[in-house]
Design a protein around this motif. Structure first.
Motif, PDB file in Angstrom:
ATOM      1  N   LYS A   1       0.819  -1.212   0.000  1.00 35.05           N
ATOM      2  CA  LYS A   1       0.000   0.000   0.000  1.00 35.05           C
ATOM      3  C   LYS A   1       0.852   1.262   0.000  1.00 35.05           C
ATOM      4  CE  LYS A   1      -3.830  -2.284   2.407  1.00 35.05           C
ATOM      5  NZ  LYS A   1      -4.756  -2.250   3.556  1.00 35.05           N
ATOM      6  N   LYS A   2       1.954   1.206  -0.710  1.00 38.62           N
ATOM      7  CA  LYS A   2       2.865   2.352  -0.769  1.00 38.62           C
ATOM      8  C   LYS A   2       2.949   2.911  -2.190  1.00 38.62           C
ATOM      9  CE  LYS A   2       5.894   1.213   3.130  1.00 38.62           C
ATOM     10  NZ  LYS A   2       7.282   0.950   3.565  1.00 38.62           N
ATOM     11  N   TRP A   3       2.927   4.264  -2.251  1.00 39.94           N
ATOM     12  CA  TRP A   3       3.207   4.979  -3.485  1.00 39.94           C
ATOM     13  C   TRP A   3       4.704   5.294  -3.548  1.00 39.94           C
ATOM     14  CZ3 TRP A   3       0.008   5.671  -7.475  1.00 39.94           C
ATOM     15  CH2 TRP A   3      -1.384   5.680  -7.262  1.00 39.94           C
ATOM     16  N   ARG A   4       5.250   5.270  -4.760  1.00 43.78           N
ATOM     17  CA  ARG A   4       6.647   5.662  -4.969  1.00 43.78           C
ATOM     18  C   ARG A   4       6.729   6.441  -6.269  1.00 43.78           C
ATOM     19  NH1 ARG A   4      10.758   3.179  -7.919  1.00 43.78           N
ATOM     20  NH2 ARG A   4       9.555   1.251  -8.177  1.00 43.78           N
ATOM     21  N   GLU A   5       7.301   7.655  -6.194  1.00 42.12           N
ATOM     22  CA  GLU A   5       7.430   8.447  -7.408  1.00 42.12           C
ATOM     23  C   GLU A   5       8.415   7.775  -8.356  1.00 42.12           C
ATOM     24  OE1 GLU A   5       7.500  13.078  -8.869  1.00 42.12           O
ATOM     25  OE2 GLU A   5       7.990  12.597  -6.785  1.00 42.12           O
ATOM     26  N   PHE A   6       8.060   7.776  -9.632  1.00 36.78           N
ATOM     27  CA  PHE A   6       8.828   7.052 -10.643  1.00 36.78           C
ATOM     28  C   PHE A   6       9.543   8.053 -11.548  1.00 36.78           C
ATOM     29  CE2 PHE A   6       9.087   5.044 -14.881  1.00 36.78           C
ATOM     30  CZ  PHE A   6       9.776   3.884 -14.567  1.00 36.78           C
ATOM     31  N   GLU A   7      10.874   7.981 -11.563  1.00 37.45           N
ATOM     32  CA  GLU A   7      11.652   8.859 -12.427  1.00 37.45           C
ATOM     33  C   GLU A   7      11.567   8.357 -13.871  1.00 37.45           C
ATOM     34  OE1 GLU A   7      13.076  11.684 -11.543  1.00 37.45           O
ATOM     35  OE2 GLU A   7      12.358  11.399  -9.484  1.00 37.45           O
ATOM     36  N   HIS A   8      11.350   9.276 -14.796  1.00 38.67           N
ATOM     37  CA  HIS A   8      11.245   8.887 -16.207  1.00 38.67           C
ATOM     38  C   HIS A   8      11.743  10.032 -17.086  1.00 38.67           C
ATOM     39  CE1 HIS A   8       7.720  11.477 -16.878  1.00 38.67           C
ATOM     40  NE2 HIS A   8       7.286  11.078 -15.693  1.00 38.67           N
ATOM     41  N   PRO A   9      12.012   9.757 -18.364  1.00 39.43           N
ATOM     42  CA  PRO A   9      12.606  10.780 -19.235  1.00 39.43           C
ATOM     43  C   PRO A   9      11.614  11.740 -19.876  1.00 39.43           C
ATOM     44  CG  PRO A   9      12.487   8.692 -20.415  1.00 39.43           C
ATOM     45  CD  PRO A   9      12.003   8.417 -19.001  1.00 39.43           C
ATOM     46  N   TYR A  10      10.337  11.678 -19.468  1.00 44.21           N
ATOM     47  CA  TYR A  10       9.322  12.508 -20.122  1.00 44.21           C
ATOM     48  C   TYR A  10       8.741  13.573 -19.198  1.00 44.21           C
ATOM     49  CZ  TYR A  10       9.572   8.438 -23.207  1.00 44.21           C
ATOM     50  OH  TYR A  10      10.015   7.420 -24.021  1.00 44.21           O
ATOM     51  N   GLN A  11       9.558  14.053 -18.275  1.00 45.56           N
ATOM     52  CA  GLN A  11       9.074  15.076 -17.349  1.00 45.56           C
ATOM     53  C   GLN A  11       8.647  16.345 -18.083  1.00 45.56           C
ATOM     54  OE1 GLN A  11       8.694  14.595 -14.127  1.00 45.56           O
ATOM     55  NE2 GLN A  11       9.809  12.677 -13.808  1.00 45.56           N
ATOM     56  N   ASP A  12       9.232  16.581 -19.260  1.00 45.53           N
ATOM     57  CA  ASP A  12       8.896  17.774 -20.030  1.00 45.53           C
ATOM     58  C   ASP A  12       7.742  17.530 -21.003  1.00 45.53           C
ATOM     59  OD1 ASP A  12      10.307  16.010 -21.624  1.00 45.53           O
ATOM     60  OD2 ASP A  12      11.314  17.586 -22.782  1.00 45.53           O
ATOM     61  N   LYS A  13       7.053  16.397 -20.862  1.00 50.09           N
ATOM     62  CA  LYS A  13       5.926  16.071 -21.730  1.00 50.09           C
ATOM     63  C   LYS A  13       4.677  15.780 -20.895  1.00 50.09           C
ATOM     64  CE  LYS A  13       8.675  14.155 -25.547  1.00 50.09           C
ATOM     65  NZ  LYS A  13       8.221  15.071 -26.610  1.00 50.09           N
ATOM     66  N   PRO A  14       4.141  16.792 -20.210  1.00 52.88           N
ATOM     67  CA  PRO A  14       2.923  16.561 -19.419  1.00 52.88           C
ATOM     68  C   PRO A  14       1.758  16.173 -20.317  1.00 52.88           C
ATOM     69  CG  PRO A  14       3.352  18.911 -19.644  1.00 52.88           C
ATOM     70  CD  PRO A  14       4.553  18.203 -20.197  1.00 52.88           C
ATOM     71  N   ARG A  15       0.846  15.404 -19.755  1.00 49.81           N
ATOM     72  CA  ARG A  15      -0.295  14.912 -20.526  1.00 49.81           C
ATOM     73  C   ARG A  15      -1.548  14.894 -19.667  1.00 49.81           C
ATOM     74  NH1 ARG A  15       2.833  15.314 -24.019  1.00 49.81           N
ATOM     75  NH2 ARG A  15       3.440  13.851 -25.669  1.00 49.81           N
ATOM     76  N   LEU A  16      -2.671  15.138 -20.305  1.00 48.62           N
ATOM     77  CA  LEU A  16      -3.976  14.850 -19.710  1.00 48.62           C
ATOM     78  C   LEU A  16      -4.895  14.335 -20.795  1.00 48.62           C
ATOM     79  CD1 LEU A  16      -6.197  17.270 -20.540  1.00 48.62           C
ATOM     80  CD2 LEU A  16      -4.898  18.543 -18.857  1.00 48.62           C
ATOM     81  N   TRP A  17      -5.899  13.556 -20.394  1.00 46.31           N
ATOM     82  CA  TRP A  17      -6.881  12.980 -21.312  1.00 46.31           C
ATOM     83  C   TRP A  17      -6.195  12.138 -22.389  1.00 46.31           C
ATOM     84  CZ3 TRP A  17     -11.718  16.352 -22.803  1.00 46.31           C
ATOM     85  CH2 TRP A  17     -12.824  15.523 -22.917  1.00 46.31           C
ATOM     86  N   HIS A  18      -5.100  11.487 -22.020  1.00 44.31           N
ATOM     87  CA  HIS A  18      -4.363  10.613 -22.921  1.00 44.31           C
ATOM     88  C   HIS A  18      -4.844   9.176 -22.720  1.00 44.31           C
ATOM     89  CE1 HIS A  18      -2.402  11.008 -19.013  1.00 44.31           C
ATOM     90  NE2 HIS A  18      -2.011   9.755 -19.150  1.00 44.31           N
ATOM     91  N   THR A  19      -4.263   8.247 -23.459  1.00 45.87           N
ATOM     92  CA  THR A  19      -4.532   6.830 -23.256  1.00 45.87           C
ATOM     93  C   THR A  19      -3.237   6.119 -22.898  1.00 45.87           C
ATOM     94  OG1 THR A  19      -4.220   6.327 -25.605  1.00 45.87           O
ATOM     95  CG2 THR A  19      -6.450   6.832 -24.892  1.00 45.87           C
ATOM     96  N   ALA A  20      -3.360   4.979 -22.237  1.00 42.70           N
ATOM     97  CA  ALA A  20      -2.184   4.193 -21.846  1.00 42.70           C
ATOM     98  C   ALA A  20      -2.536   2.719 -21.893  1.00 42.70           C
ATOM     99  CB  ALA A  20      -1.712   4.579 -20.443  1.00 42.70           C
TER     100      ALA A  20
END
Length: 355
Positions: A248-267
């Motif tokens: 039950k723990k959250w952990r922030e995930f480092e990734h190379p797309y910090q400069d590509k914010p998104r909303l209403w996308h699909t995954a």
């Protein structure tokens, strides 16, 4: 549009096909799910407002012929968009969303529906719901199971994922609030449980995605959140988080797309537990829209197998290392074919049209 686009994750090549049959109208906020080689879409908002129509297309035969689903038994949910779906045991299980109901239905089911006090016409009221509806593609039937426990508050623009026999709901919009709460529904007993994290949690948000990456882990990306709670300033997020359902723990995930914010996308899940994100917007589109995104972001969730590491190394370097180019013909034909697809992934993007 009568187009359907297919992306080859190995080769990095887009193909466009022209659809036929009962093609769905242009919509936003619809809910798409894959089951048994078919893609089902339900709900959404078209030129006439929210809808409760369902359409299906076979993704395996290469013909892409749509058909409208007419239920043989039961009643479809009320008109709605921005809902979520869990796929489990051969069924499509829908939760929540924003849409309209007649006043009589609101009175009798007030705990399942929060009216939007700014949106009503005559006896039609728009608002948020927390209903659960099940569609069985084999029987062509709709059902609404009786759930137990305390359900999440009615919401829309939330995110959902299926892990094992449980469907998870994360965040979303509840009236004017963007939440960060987490709930799960046991898809056998239909019992709701709220999950209280044992760690710091991501800020509340809507229009984000949550994707299962293992039997016990989910990946959250993007969304619309308050940059300033005091000033109520909304902004697009580009952060990623992993949640372990066992600890039950959250952990922030480092990734190379910090400069590509998104909303209403699909995954969706990809090869070797990768998560593939496509589309969406980098702006709060109700205020500013500088254009929708058309790039595919691939998130590596775990170390890749040795074969893939070798495959990618060859694909990236074959054009500059003469020794690699000379050795390629020595490989088995099947491996050569796989490598050629991967090599094309690292070339400039291409588009192929198929009629």
């Amino acid at each position: 549009s009568d187009e359907i686009w297919v992306y080859d994750l190995e080769g990095g090549i887009w193909q466009v096909f022209h659809m036929s049959g009962e093609v769905p109208p242009s919509m936003s906020g619809t809910c798409g799910s894959s089951l048994g080689g078919n893609m089902y879409i339900f709900g959404g908002c078209d030129d006439g407002g929210q809808t409760n129509q369902m359409f299906c297309v076979d993704l395996t035969d290469g013909r892409y012929v749509w058909k409208k689903i007419i239920p043989l038994c039961g009643s479809a949910p009320s008109h709605r968009d921005k809902l979520s779906c869990w796929v489990y045991n051969g069924k499509l299980i829908y939760f929540g969303g924003y849409g309209h109901k007649v006043l009589a239905d609101i009175t009798s089911r007030s705990r399942n529906f929060i009216p939007d006090e700014t949106s009503w016409v005559d006896d039609l009221f728009w608002g948020w719901n927390n209903e659960v509806h099940v569609f069985d593609p084999v029987k062509g039937s709709w059902a609404e199971p009786q759930t137990h426990g305390r359900p999440p508050a009615p919401r829309a623009a939330h995110a959902g994922a299926t892990l094992g026999r449980r469907g998870y709901v994360c965040g979303g919009r509840v009236m004017e609030t963007r939440t960060n709460d987490l709930h799960c529904l046991d898809l056998e007993s239909w019992t709701w449980t709220e999950i209280v994290p044992s760690s710091a949690a991501p800020v509340g948000r809507s229009w984000h995605t949550v994707t299962a990456v293992s039997e016990s882990t989910m990946f959250l990306f993007g969304g619309l959140s308050f940059r300033s709670l005091h000033l109520h300033i909304l902004s697009t997020s580009g952060d990623g988080w992993l949640f372990d359902v066992e600890t039950k723990k959250w952990r922030e995930f480092e990734h190379p797309y910090q400069d590509k914010p998104r909303l209403w996308h699909t995954a969706c899940g990809g090869r070797d537990s990768d998560v593939v994100v496509f589309g969406g917007s980098c702006d709060y589109i109700l205020l500013v829209d500088t254009g929708h995104c058309n790039d595919a972001l691939v998130f590596q969730m775990q170390p890749h197998p040795l074969f893939r590491i070798c495959e990618d190394y060859i694909a990236k370097n074959v054009r500059t290392l003469e020794r690699l180019r000379k050795q390629l013909p020595l490989l088995p034909p099947k491996m050569q074919k796989a490598l050629q697809r991967r090599i094309s992934f690292y070339r400039p993007s291409k588009k192929q049209s198929n009629n």
